[in-house]
Design a protein around this motif. Structure first.
Motif, short mmCIF file in Angstrom:
data_model
loop_
_atom_site.label_atom_id
_atom_site.label_comp_id
_atom_site.label_asym_id
_atom_site.label_seq_id
_atom_site.Cartn_x
_atom_site.Cartn_y
_atom_site.Cartn_z
N PHE B 89 -28.85 42.02 11.91
CA PHE B 89 -30.12 42.69 11.67
C PHE B 89 -30.62 43.47 12.88
O PHE B 89 -31.62 44.17 12.79
CB PHE B 89 -31.17 41.66 11.22
CG PHE B 89 -30.80 41.03 9.90
CD1 PHE B 89 -30.91 41.75 8.73
CD2 PHE B 89 -30.30 39.74 9.85
CE1 PHE B 89 -30.54 41.19 7.52
CE2 PHE B 89 -29.94 39.17 8.65
CZ PHE B 89 -30.06 39.90 7.47
N ARG B 95 -30.55 47.02 10.51
CA ARG B 95 -31.99 47.21 10.61
C ARG B 95 -32.50 48.10 9.47
O ARG B 95 -33.52 47.83 8.86
CB ARG B 95 -32.30 47.85 11.97
CG ARG B 95 -33.40 47.09 12.68
CD ARG B 95 -33.72 47.61 14.03
NE ARG B 95 -32.82 48.62 14.56
CZ ARG B 95 -32.58 48.78 15.85
NH1 ARG B 95 -33.14 47.96 16.70
NH2 ARG B 95 -31.80 49.73 16.29
N ARG B 96 -31.69 49.16 9.19
CA ARG B 96 -32.09 50.07 8.11
C ARG B 96 -32.11 49.35 6.76
O ARG B 96 -33.02 49.53 5.96
CB ARG B 96 -31.13 51.27 8.06
CG ARG B 96 -31.74 52.48 8.76
CD ARG B 96 -30.82 53.66 8.71
NE ARG B 96 -30.23 53.88 10.03
CZ ARG B 96 -29.02 54.35 10.26
NH1 ARG B 96 -28.23 54.64 9.26
NH2 ARG B 96 -28.60 54.55 11.48
N ALA B 98 -32.57 46.16 6.30
CA ALA B 98 -33.72 45.24 6.30
C ALA B 98 -35.01 46.00 6.00
O ALA B 98 -35.82 45.56 5.18
CB ALA B 98 -33.82 44.53 7.64
N TYR B 99 -35.19 47.17 6.64
CA TYR B 99 -36.40 47.97 6.40
C TYR B 99 -36.47 48.41 4.94
O TYR B 99 -37.53 48.37 4.30
CB TYR B 99 -36.43 49.21 7.30
CG TYR B 99 -36.67 48.91 8.77
CD1 TYR B 99 -37.43 47.81 9.16
CD2 TYR B 99 -36.15 49.73 9.77
CE1 TYR B 99 -37.65 47.54 10.51
CE2 TYR B 99 -36.37 49.47 11.12
CZ TYR B 99 -37.13 48.37 11.48
OH TYR B 99 -37.36 48.10 12.81
N SER B 101 -35.12 46.98 2.33
CA SER B 101 -35.43 45.84 1.46
C SER B 101 -36.92 45.53 1.47
O SER B 101 -37.52 45.29 0.43
CB SER B 101 -34.66 44.59 1.92
OG SER B 101 -33.32 44.89 2.04
N VAL B 102 -37.49 45.57 2.67
CA VAL B 102 -38.92 45.28 2.78
C VAL B 102 -39.72 46.35 2.03
O VAL B 102 -40.67 46.03 1.28
CB VAL B 102 -39.35 45.22 4.27
CG1 VAL B 102 -40.85 45.15 4.41
CG2 VAL B 102 -38.71 44.02 4.94
N ALA B 103 -39.32 47.62 2.18
CA ALA B 103 -40.02 48.73 1.51
C ALA B 103 -39.93 48.56 0.00
O ALA B 103 -40.92 48.73 -0.72
CB ALA B 103 -39.43 50.07 1.94
N LEU B 105 -39.47 45.79 -1.74
CA LEU B 105 -40.31 44.66 -2.15
C LEU B 105 -41.79 45.08 -2.20
O LEU B 105 -42.51 44.70 -3.12
CB LEU B 105 -40.15 43.50 -1.17
CG LEU B 105 -38.92 42.62 -1.39
CD1 LEU B 105 -38.78 41.63 -0.26
CD2 LEU B 105 -39.03 41.87 -2.71
N LEU B 106 -42.19 45.88 -1.22
CA LEU B 106 -43.58 46.34 -1.20
C LEU B 106 -43.90 47.20 -2.42
O LEU B 106 -44.93 47.03 -3.07
CB LEU B 106 -43.84 47.15 0.08
CG LEU B 106 -44.22 46.35 1.32
CD1 LEU B 106 -44.25 47.24 2.54
CD2 LEU B 106 -45.59 45.69 1.13
#
Lengths: 222, 160
Positions: B89, B95-96, B98-99, B101-103, B105-106
């Motif tokens: 990560f 890192r991309r 992970a970002y 995935s977070v986006a 989910l949001l």
């Protein structure tokens, strides 16, 4: 137009040139290590390994884990070299890493509270065996160990920066001027930092050595 | 007084204070018992630290590392450089991911929150309920045996 240097100015300038030359060499070496040049890293290890071993032995007085800690110091140097900004000398930076590693080791092993027999060097053990014979030549081994325990405890009461300054001043014997040059701070800052560190050490010692009656033991009895 | 103490302390401790300054410094100490006591502690500590932590030169000369030290340092560096699961990560691609995935989910959370709640569809009426509505005299009370008896009585009455 550049005027030719004469007399004391020329001497000072030659001295300055030597310092500059050393700094330039050091900066070049650091740049090569930053570029992951293995030959440069070997040169760095060769240049500072004896010093690192000496610092570790000075603090721990045991050869058992010295190499392990020294390896860890150089591994840290390798991985953190990008954070070294050349404001202080490379030796000062490595010195700081080494002292911190020793204190981490002590914290992990918790040897500051008790002195274990495994921490005795062979020399200490021999002297312990012949303690009667050596009684008239100097302090007994157990006194020396207790003193070292006290000093390590006291030094752990001040910040890492103060501890490094104190060690560079007292153990390595550098003057305030040299410390200023080595750390990139000005002399007054060094004096103030050392004075405050000494005050903290005195307070810590007075707290540690307070007898049950309340009055601290006189420092002469150390 | 405090400033003089601070400025001259290091030179005094190493004995390198010029004679005149030294006299002034000692006169100052003689007039202040508290400062004098503090200085005594500092002198004792300075001596103790030097004696305790300084490696004697003859010992320092014997402290050279065993042969192969550099090779062992490199082995440690290589061992510590092995990537762990979590270091994925820290890589640019990881890192991309992970970002992203977070986006994602949001966005999904926002969509769920912004969708209005629809009213629950009405349940179709059960056939038994329809039958009972036609014959209001049958009242189910919850006791199965009793209900069965009532239904039989009603059916018999219907036949007659």
């Amino acid at each position: 137009m550049v005027l030719p240097e004469t007399g004391a100015g020329a001497v000072l300038s030659r001295g300055q040139r030597t310092v500059d030359q050393r700094q330039t060499d050091e900066i070049r070496l650091v740049e090569r290590v930053k570029a992951r040049d293995e030959i440069a890293f070997k040169e760095l290890v060769d240049r500072y390994q004896n010093k690192v071993f000496s610092i570790i032995y000075g603090i721990l007085r045991t050869q058992g884990d010295t190499e392990d800690i020294a390896q860890q110091v150089f591994a840290k140097v390798y991985f953190s070299i990008n954070s070294f900004d050349s404001r202080s000398s490379l030796l000062t930076w490595i010195y700081k890493i080494t002292v911190n590693e020793c204190y981490d080791y002590l914290r992990k092993k918790k040897v500051r509270k008790l002195v274990y027999e495994s921490d005795f060097s062979e020399e200490d053990s021999k002297r312990m065996d012949n303690s009667e014979a050596s009684a008239d030549r100097g302090p007994a081994v157990d006194t020396q160990l207790a003193q070292r325990d006290l000093v390590l405890k006291l030094m752990s009461k001040v910040s890492a920066e103060d501890r490094n300054l104190m060690m560079l001043k007292e153990v390595e014997g550098h003057s305030v001027e040299e410390l200023a040059q080595m750390t990139g701070m000005n002399e007054n800052t060094i004096k103030v930092k050392l004075f405050r560190a000494r005050q903290k050490l005195v307070k810590a010692a007075q707290r540690l050595m307070k007898s049950p009656g309340g009055a601290p033991t006189a420092p002469q009895s150390w | 007084m405090r400033e003089r103490m601070r400025n001259n302390l290091e030179s005094y401790l190493t004995g390198s204070l010029p004679a005149q300054e030294n006299e002034i410094f000692e006169a100052m100490l003689a007039s202040d018992a508290q400062e004098r006591e503090q200085l005594e502690w500092m002198l004792a500590q300075s001596k103790l630290i030097r004696e305790t932590l300084r490696t004697p030169p003859e010992v320092a000369a014997e402290l050279a590392p065993a042969p192969g030290f550099y090779a062992r340092v490199i082995a440690r560096v290589e061992a510590e450089a092995q990537p762990s699961f979590w270091s994925i990560f820290l890589e640019p691609f990881g890192r991309r991911v992970a970002y992203a995935s977070v986006a994602l989910l949001l966005v999904m959370g926002l969509v769920m929150l912004s969708t209005p709640n629809e009213t629950a569809p009405e349940l179709a009426e059960a056939p038994g309920q329809v039958l009972m509505d036609d014959h209001p005299e049958v009242h189910l009370v919850g006791d199965t045996a009793d209900d069965r008896d009532r239904v039989f009585v009603n059916l018999t009455a219907l036949d007659q």
